[in-house]
Design an enzyme around this catalytic site. Structure first.
Site, PDB file in Angstrom:
ATOM      1  CE  LYS A  22      41.702   4.497 -36.137  1.00 51.55           C
ATOM      2  NZ  LYS A  22      40.435   4.533 -36.892  1.00 51.55           N
ATOM      3  CG  ASN A  23      39.396   8.207 -35.643  1.00 53.40           C
ATOM      4  OD1 ASN A  23      39.757   7.298 -36.387  1.00 53.40           O
ATOM      5  ND2 ASN A  23      38.609   8.007 -34.600  1.00 53.40           N
ATOM      6  CB  CYS A 118      31.580  -2.026 -39.678  1.00 51.37           C
ATOM      7  SG  CYS A 118      31.605  -1.209 -38.115  1.00 51.37           S
ATOM      8  NE  ARG A 123      30.835   2.937 -37.289  1.00 50.88           N
ATOM      9  CZ  ARG A 123      32.132   2.995 -37.041  1.00 50.88           C
ATOM     10  NH1 ARG A 123      32.844   1.906 -36.943  1.00 50.88           N
ATOM     11  NH2 ARG A 123      32.729   4.154 -36.887  1.00 50.88           N
ATOM     12  CG  ASP A 308      36.600   5.386 -30.903  1.00 49.98           C
ATOM     13  OD1 ASP A 308      35.665   4.606 -31.124  1.00 49.98           O
ATOM     14  OD2 ASP A 308      37.065   6.159 -31.766  1.00 49.98           O
ATOM     15  NE  ARG A 400      40.822  -0.770 -39.415  1.00 47.08           N
ATOM     16  CZ  ARG A 400      39.537  -0.507 -39.343  1.00 47.08           C
ATOM     17  NH1 ARG A 400      38.676  -1.409 -38.937  1.00 47.08           N
ATOM     18  NH2 ARG A 400      39.076   0.679 -39.697  1.00 47.08           N
TER      19      ARG A 400
END
Ligand code: UD1
Length: 423
Positions: A22-23, A118, A123, A308, A400
């Site tokens: 994803k990233n 967030c 961030r 993560d 997501r």
């Protein structure tokens, strides 16, 4: 809204295919803005964050088509009709800021909404902005938007990042490919997603050296051309599913996984009593005993232990023998999964950037709430080893970043289903 119901069902066995990252995909997609020729990304993950980035790029006038069931993304930005990234899209996903560098580098102007706070901390995006300013951009913050201009084009510069930022490195790297002269990024992030971006940009004609180290050098070129690029394997999805047999017992092969993507994480699993072996097709993970052992974890930029995977690792350590300390150094306030795990019987004490986890024999299923992407999957993992039913609500966070979780875990023997929240 959907929820996921997991019932502890003993050891797992079989194979789980790992998707493209994803990233990585979220930074490869905006790279289309650097060229007027088509960019094709293969091995793309099918996730709501990818759809959000598609919507953002389309709002700028780029063409984005999802082919082959979403696994191939055909992008083209041969003329942008709009240079403003609107708050309504940007607020949904911080990675939206990654359109700023490319748009500015190619067309000399861009307006991008500030992403705002967030759930996992403040961030900010100051490092992105400082890097672009060093390359000669004029920035004006007005009405919640960054108005950026570089009418004569960006200029190569030496950028010293005061702290390691994945996104700021990506934004600066993309922008520097079209800047006049040489750019040096010092204290650059070394994540595999950065290496993947550099490889793709090189296929597009960029001149880059040093990706994967903390000093990246870019020699600007006049224009970039089209390319086709496969998205690198998702190391966070890989690590997440490596934890499934570690938590529930059994043996699972993660197809497409390599040790180099998750070395620091695999070392901790080994120390906890979980074997990780490279096979010709992926990584095989086996829990050695009935219970894992406690280990201490400190999150760090790559190649350290990824933030993560911290929530998921905590789910494992909840049933370890002994006491583990997890230290979060990347994001403040990233222990929101702890109170939810405690609802399942975990013993966790959060104090500042540390969480002390004292292992219990067994967790008990409970209704729990997903608070962010990685937190939500940690609750599902915990449910694999819990007695009874764990019901995870607010799974839009999960969607997501994880495609087809029920199918992937169900295929290796987990009892897991998705249902409507009111059903
Ligand atoms: C990326 C990942 C995210 C991961 C994170 C850290 C994507 C889309 N997201 O996020 O999943 O958790 O890396 O591995 O790739 N910071 C500043 N100023 C800035 C930018 C960052 O102070 O301008 C701080 C952040 O608040 C944080 C630290 O730097 O404390 C690292 O953040 P960063 O590496 O930039 O994370 P992201 O790129 O947002």
């Amino acid at each position: 809204m959907d929820r996921i119901v997991v019932t502890g069902n003993g050891p797992l066995s079989g194979q789980i295919p790992i998707a493209g990252a994803k990233n990585a995909c979220l930074t490869l997609m905006p790279a289309t803005l650097l060229s007027d020729e088509p960019l094709t990304l293969t091995n793309a993950p099918r996730l709501s964050d990818i759809r959000t980035m598609s919507t953002l790029l389309q709002s700028l006038g780029a063409e984005v088509s999802a082919l082959n069931d979403g696994k191939v993304l055909a992008l083209s930005s041969h003329g942008l009709s709009n240079h403003t990234a609107d708050y309504d899209i940007v607020r949904k996903m911080r990675a939206s800021i990654l359109v700023l560098g490319p748009m500015l580098a190619r067309d000399g102007h861009a307006v991008v909404s500030l992403p705002g706070g967030c759930a996992i901390g403040a961030r900010p995006v100051d490092l992105h902005l400082r890097a672009l300013e060093a390359m000669g951009a004029t920035l004006d913050l007005r009405d919640g938007y960054v108005h950026a201009e570089a009418r004569g084009g960006l200029k190569g510069a030496v950028v010293d990042f005061p702290l390691v930022s994945v996104g700021a490195t990506e934004n600066a790297l993309m922008a520097a490919t079209l800047a006049k002269g040489m750019t040096v990024l010092n204290n650059a992030a070394r994540e595999p997603e950065i290496v993947d971006l550099a490889r793709c940009l090189r296929k597009m004609g960029a001149q880059i050296e040093g990706e994967g180290t903390s000093e990246i050098t870019i020699q600007g070129v006049d224009r970039l051309h089209g390319a086709t690029h496969p998205v690198v394997t998702d190391r966070i999805e890989l690590g997440t599913y490596m934890l499934a047999p570690a938590i529930a017992g059994g043996e699972v092969e993660l197809l497409g996984g390599t040790l180099s993507l998750v070395a620091a994480f695999a070392e901790k699993l080994e120390a906890a009593g979980v074997s990780v072996t490279e096979t010709p097709t992926g990584l095989t993970v086996t829990r050695r005993g009935d219970r894992v052992r406690a280990v201490d974890v400190v999150t760090e930029p790559f190649p350290g232990f990824p933030t993560d995977l911290q929530a998921q690792m905590m789910a494992l350590l909840c049933t370890a023998e002994g006491t583990s300390v997890l230290e979060e150094t990347i994001f403040e306030n990233r222990f929101m999964h702890a109170p939810e795990l405690m609802r399942m019987g975990a013993r966790i004490d959060v104090h500042g950037g540390h969480a002390t986890v004292t292992g219990v024999d067994r967790l008990r299923g409970a209704p729990v709430m997903a608070t962010d992407l990685r937190a939500s999957v940690s609750l599902i993992l915990a449910g694999l080893a819990a007695e009874g039913e764990t019901i995870v609500s607010r799974v839009y966070h999960l969607d997501r970043g994880y495609e087809r979780v029920e199918e992937k875990l169900g295929n290796v023997g987990a009892l897991i289903r998705r249902e409507r929240e009111d059903g």
